[in-house]
Design a protein around this motif. Structure first.
Motif, PDB file in Angstrom:
ATOM      1  N   ARG A 126     -28.619  14.484  27.750  1.00  0.00           N
ATOM      2  CA  ARG A 126     -28.825  14.130  29.165  1.00  0.00           C
ATOM      3  C   ARG A 126     -29.269  15.315  30.010  1.00  0.00           C
ATOM      4  O   ARG A 126     -28.766  15.561  31.104  1.00  0.00           O
ATOM      5  CB  ARG A 126     -27.557  13.474  29.731  1.00  0.00           C
ATOM      6  N   LYS A 157     -27.002  -9.063  30.856  1.00  0.00           N
ATOM      7  CA  LYS A 157     -25.768  -9.069  30.095  1.00  0.00           C
ATOM      8  C   LYS A 157     -25.395 -10.500  29.794  1.00  0.00           C
ATOM      9  O   LYS A 157     -25.291 -11.289  30.736  1.00  0.00           O
ATOM     10  CB  LYS A 157     -24.673  -8.391  30.925  1.00  0.00           C
ATOM     11  N   ARG A 184     -26.577  -9.097  37.025  1.00  0.00           N
ATOM     12  CA  ARG A 184     -27.157  -8.774  35.708  1.00  0.00           C
ATOM     13  C   ARG A 184     -27.729  -9.991  35.003  1.00  0.00           C
ATOM     14  O   ARG A 184     -27.504 -10.220  33.823  1.00  0.00           O
ATOM     15  CB  ARG A 184     -26.122  -8.046  34.841  1.00  0.00           C
ATOM     16  N   ASP A 194     -38.267  -1.039  41.759  1.00  0.00           N
ATOM     17  CA  ASP A 194     -37.303  -2.060  41.356  1.00  0.00           C
ATOM     18  C   ASP A 194     -35.911  -1.468  41.554  1.00  0.00           C
ATOM     19  O   ASP A 194     -35.716  -0.266  41.410  1.00  0.00           O
ATOM     20  CB  ASP A 194     -37.527  -2.413  39.881  1.00  0.00           C
ATOM     21  N   LYS A 241     -34.115   7.310  25.771  1.00  0.00           N
ATOM     22  CA  LYS A 241     -33.011   8.186  26.177  1.00  0.00           C
ATOM     23  C   LYS A 241     -31.725   7.601  25.606  1.00  0.00           C
ATOM     24  O   LYS A 241     -31.587   6.375  25.520  1.00  0.00           O
ATOM     25  CB  LYS A 241     -32.887   8.252  27.707  1.00  0.00           C
ATOM     26  N   VAL A 242     -30.803   8.483  25.234  1.00  0.00           N
ATOM     27  CA  VAL A 242     -29.497   8.033  24.772  1.00  0.00           C
ATOM     28  C   VAL A 242     -28.443   8.656  25.675  1.00  0.00           C
ATOM     29  O   VAL A 242     -28.499   9.857  25.965  1.00  0.00           O
ATOM     30  CB  VAL A 242     -29.242   8.443  23.307  1.00  0.00           C
ATOM     31  N   VAL A 243     -27.493   7.847  26.143  1.00  0.00           N
ATOM     32  CA  VAL A 243     -26.373   8.364  26.927  1.00  0.00           C
ATOM     33  C   VAL A 243     -25.084   8.118  26.149  1.00  0.00           C
ATOM     34  O   VAL A 243     -25.028   7.250  25.286  1.00  0.00           O
ATOM     35  CB  VAL A 243     -26.296   7.726  28.332  1.00  0.00           C
ATOM     36  N   GLU A 244     -24.087   8.904  26.454  1.00  0.00           N
ATOM     37  CA  GLU A 244     -22.864   8.837  25.671  1.00  0.00           C
ATOM     38  C   GLU A 244     -22.148   7.499  25.883  1.00  0.00           C
ATOM     39  O   GLU A 244     -22.342   6.817  26.879  1.00  0.00           O
ATOM     40  CB  GLU A 244     -21.945  10.022  25.995  1.00  0.00           C
ATOM     41  N   PHE A 302     -30.476  -0.664  28.198  1.00  0.00           N
ATOM     42  CA  PHE A 302     -31.265  -1.042  29.367  1.00  0.00           C
ATOM     43  C   PHE A 302     -32.725  -0.802  29.002  1.00  0.00           C
ATOM     44  O   PHE A 302     -33.026   0.150  28.277  1.00  0.00           O
ATOM     45  CB  PHE A 302     -30.916  -0.180  30.590  1.00  0.00           C
ATOM     46  N   SER A 307     -36.758  -2.841  35.725  1.00  0.00           N
ATOM     47  CA  SER A 307     -35.734  -2.479  34.747  1.00  0.00           C
ATOM     48  C   SER A 307     -34.945  -3.735  34.425  1.00  0.00           C
ATOM     49  O   SER A 307     -34.709  -4.577  35.297  1.00  0.00           O
ATOM     50  CB  SER A 307     -34.791  -1.423  35.315  1.00  0.00           C
ATOM     51  N   ILE A 362     -33.080   2.917  27.523  1.00  0.00           N
ATOM     52  CA  ILE A 362     -31.877   3.738  27.725  1.00  0.00           C
ATOM     53  C   ILE A 362     -30.814   3.117  26.828  1.00  0.00           C
ATOM     54  O   ILE A 362     -30.417   1.964  27.030  1.00  0.00           O
ATOM     55  CB  ILE A 362     -31.420   3.748  29.194  1.00  0.00           C
ATOM     56  N   GLY A 374     -20.033   4.608  26.945  1.00  0.00           N
ATOM     57  CA  GLY A 374     -19.394   4.351  28.236  1.00  0.00           C
ATOM     58  C   GLY A 374     -20.261   4.698  29.431  1.00  0.00           C
ATOM     59  O   GLY A 374     -19.902   4.390  30.566  1.00  0.00           O
ATOM     60  N   ALA A 375     -21.416   5.358  29.192  1.00  0.00           N
ATOM     61  CA  ALA A 375     -22.276   5.743  30.318  1.00  0.00           C
ATOM     62  C   ALA A 375     -23.404   4.747  30.533  1.00  0.00           C
ATOM     63  O   ALA A 375     -24.195   4.881  31.462  1.00  0.00           O
ATOM     64  CB  ALA A 375     -22.837   7.145  30.100  1.00  0.00           C
ATOM     65  N   ALA A 376     -23.518   3.750  29.658  1.00  0.00           N
ATOM     66  CA  ALA A 376     -24.440   2.628  29.861  1.00  0.00           C
ATOM     67  C   ALA A 376     -23.826   1.454  29.124  1.00  0.00           C
ATOM     68  O   ALA A 376     -22.759   1.594  28.517  1.00  0.00           O
ATOM     69  CB  ALA A 376     -25.830   2.945  29.341  1.00  0.00           C
ATOM     70  N   ASP A 377     -24.504   0.298  29.157  1.00  0.00           N
ATOM     71  CA  ASP A 377     -23.914  -0.889  28.548  1.00  0.00           C
ATOM     72  C   ASP A 377     -24.823  -1.399  27.436  1.00  0.00           C
ATOM     73  O   ASP A 377     -25.559  -2.360  27.626  1.00  0.00           O
ATOM     74  CB  ASP A 377     -23.681  -1.943  29.629  1.00  0.00           C
ATOM     75  N   VAL A 432     -31.364  -5.200  32.820  1.00  0.00           N
ATOM     76  CA  VAL A 432     -29.975  -4.815  32.540  1.00  0.00           C
ATOM     77  C   VAL A 432     -29.164  -6.056  32.194  1.00  0.00           C
ATOM     78  O   VAL A 432     -27.952  -6.093  32.370  1.00  0.00           O
ATOM     79  CB  VAL A 432     -29.354  -4.084  33.763  1.00  0.00           C
ATOM     80  N   ALA A 434     -20.624   0.506  33.888  1.00  0.00           N
ATOM     81  CA  ALA A 434     -21.707   0.054  33.013  1.00  0.00           C
ATOM     82  C   ALA A 434     -22.929   0.971  33.088  1.00  0.00           C
ATOM     83  O   ALA A 434     -23.908   0.783  32.381  1.00  0.00           O
ATOM     84  CB  ALA A 434     -22.105  -1.384  33.343  1.00  0.00           C
TER      85      ALA A 434
END
Lengths: 335, 335
Positions: free
Chosen positions: B333, A58, A333, B126, A128-131, A139, A54, A94, A133-136, A56, B134
């Protein structure tokens, strides 16, 4: 500006549209085309290598690359380090609600360019989509399948006394590029990440060195220092590195001095450490230097008789110090 | 309570400790053991299926399962739906700084139980850690490799007029379980997710129906309604479903009524829709019912001669309505 909505990840018609317009439009091929639950792939004879990572990193974009190029290159390189020819890649996104569609398109353009450079095929994926603030932002996970040809057998345990340690160019570029982007540092000579898919270079190494290529490692998180420690530990022999031979760009050294980092432990994303019999070292180096990603290839050390599995560095001023494995990556990261 | 630190994802000694204590301790096997860049796996004869999915379900734990069980089951099921025997799984964790190690251990225990239930092997993985805020606790990506035996050929395009549509039990359980957990709803009879690996059930279906099993789909995001629409569109025949035959638990129907959802479009994670020739339908149903995950298997519709690729539902009150594909998942989700 159009942005990612939660519904883009819902599996319904907006998801289909996103996948058609952004993914299939770039990566389309007969295996991916059905967009079914699984891709059907054909494998040539040989042992099969399977890997996952994965990403991530930044920021998402940095000098010399972005998360798209990184996600393809990193997984291609993990297959190549097993001595495998990288063949098939999965691409799972993501996404954070609100990500600009243009930014996503640029990331996927970059991934596509790396796919073509590496000669691999993206055969399956997921979004996948998260709301917010739930990911950066974004990913990416890529997994990969490759096949190891008859006669290839690379493993750290095969490193043996007398073996040469080679690397295909300067170390620390990726980590310093990320750190500079993140901290807003600017240098007279800006540092670009070395992120690149190494399948072709590794194929050239294996063709030149054959069975005398004993081990391949990509010095990513933890840098050159960590992988050399891992080789020493695995083969139970000491390894000596020559600091003066290890290529470090002056601007990378300068940034490391400023940031209190040791380039030996800074991440790379386009480097390979080759451990091969001394007898083939010069042939392998010649093959590496003939490849665009290996022009600065050089021998940086050797495996010794000592059986403590310890790594030492002959320093530029003629001293000698022990190289310990790092406690953890200096920068989070980084990939 | 011990928690995930950024250094757990740094690739250094804390990462190694985490992987050894939490991952290898559970999933250890000869392919995973070297913890090298790629796993080497052996594949039996047959076409190879490859799939990937990321799991971002919220909350991480819910009645009937958790993200660990879901991540293994979902990918096993994607392989099974291709008619493949699921063999090898990759496990990639994105962890948020601050996640309790005990919670992670429970998720991995649950994944391990699903791995054993499914008879698959985790061969590579991983671990990445991102800073607090984040990510949302834990995201998991699993990719999978399976092999399709000679004589098996499932594809939505193979659905043909006269074919029976079967399902292995009640629909909507997973989506309602997630929604209840998320909204803090409680019902007299709590709803548990159906999340389960379906490799064994699908093997029984294929053994009973052979080449007359035309298509297999798992009605996850978008529910039964969506996959039946996709089958109709792919095979270019109309499909008729009998509402009265579609199993919906009363508590699921009640929750859906309360929440304004249609169970037809609510996600499942342990269901398979089988499209097979009418001639073998009863034999396939018998085989499904003999399996613990298929005790309530039932025929719910058929493929018609009509060539519009349209799905209709004969309602419980004798009417008839068109089933359209959903615009997007009703709940974000969900997996």
């Amino acid at each position: 500006m159009e942005r990612i909505l939660l519904a883009h990840g819902g599996g319904g018609s907006l998801t289909k549209q996103l996948i058609r317009d952004l993914v299939v439009a770039r990566f389309g091929n007969p295996a991916l085309a059905p967009l079914s639950d699984s891709a059907l792939v054909e494998l040539p004879q040989g042992r099969v290598a399977f890997t996952t990572d994965s990403y991530v990193v930044k920021p998402l974009r940095f000098r010399g690359g972005d998360i798209g190029r990184l996600a393809i290159s990193g997984t291609v390189n993990d297959l190549a380090m097993a001595g495998a020819r990288p063949l098939y890649i999965s691409l799972a996104l993501i996404l954070e609600e609100g990500l600009a569609l243009d930014d996503l398109a640029a990331i996927l353009d970059s991934a596509k360019a790396a796919v073509d450079e590496a000669g691999v095929t993206v055969v399956c994926g997921d979004t996948k989509v998260v709301e917010r603030g739930a990911a950066d932002g974004c990913f990416i996970n890529t997994s990969g399948i490759g096949v190891i040809s008859e006669g290839v057998s690379v493993a750290m345990e095969r490193a043996a006394p007398g073996d040469a340690i080679l690397v295909n160019g300067s170390i620390g570029d990726h980590g310093v590029a990320i750190m500079s982007a993140r901290e807003g540092l600017s240098f007279d000579t800006p540092v670009s990440s070395d992120v690149a898919p190494l399948g072709g270079l590794v194929a050239a190494v294996l063709e030149a060195g054959g069975d005398a290529v004993h081990a391949l490692r990509d010095p990513t998180r933890g840098g050159l220092g960590m992988v050399v420690c891992e080789v020493a530990e695995a083969c139970r022999h000491d390894i000596e590195l020559d600091e003066v031979k290890i290529p470090v760009r002056p601007e990378v050294q300068g940034a490391c001095d400023l940031l209190g980092l040791d380039p030996l432990y800074v991440a790379n994303e386009g480097k390979v450490v080759v451990v091969c019999a001394e007898a083939v070292a010069s042939k392998v180096l010649t093959a590496m230097r003939a490849h665009p990603l290996g022009r600065s290839a050089v021998a940086i050390g050797r495996v010794l008789d000592g059986a403590k599995g310890r790594v030492t560095l002959r320093t530029t001023i003629g001293g000698r110090r022990v190289v310990d494995p790092p406690y953890g990556e200096q920068l989070p990261r980084i990939c």
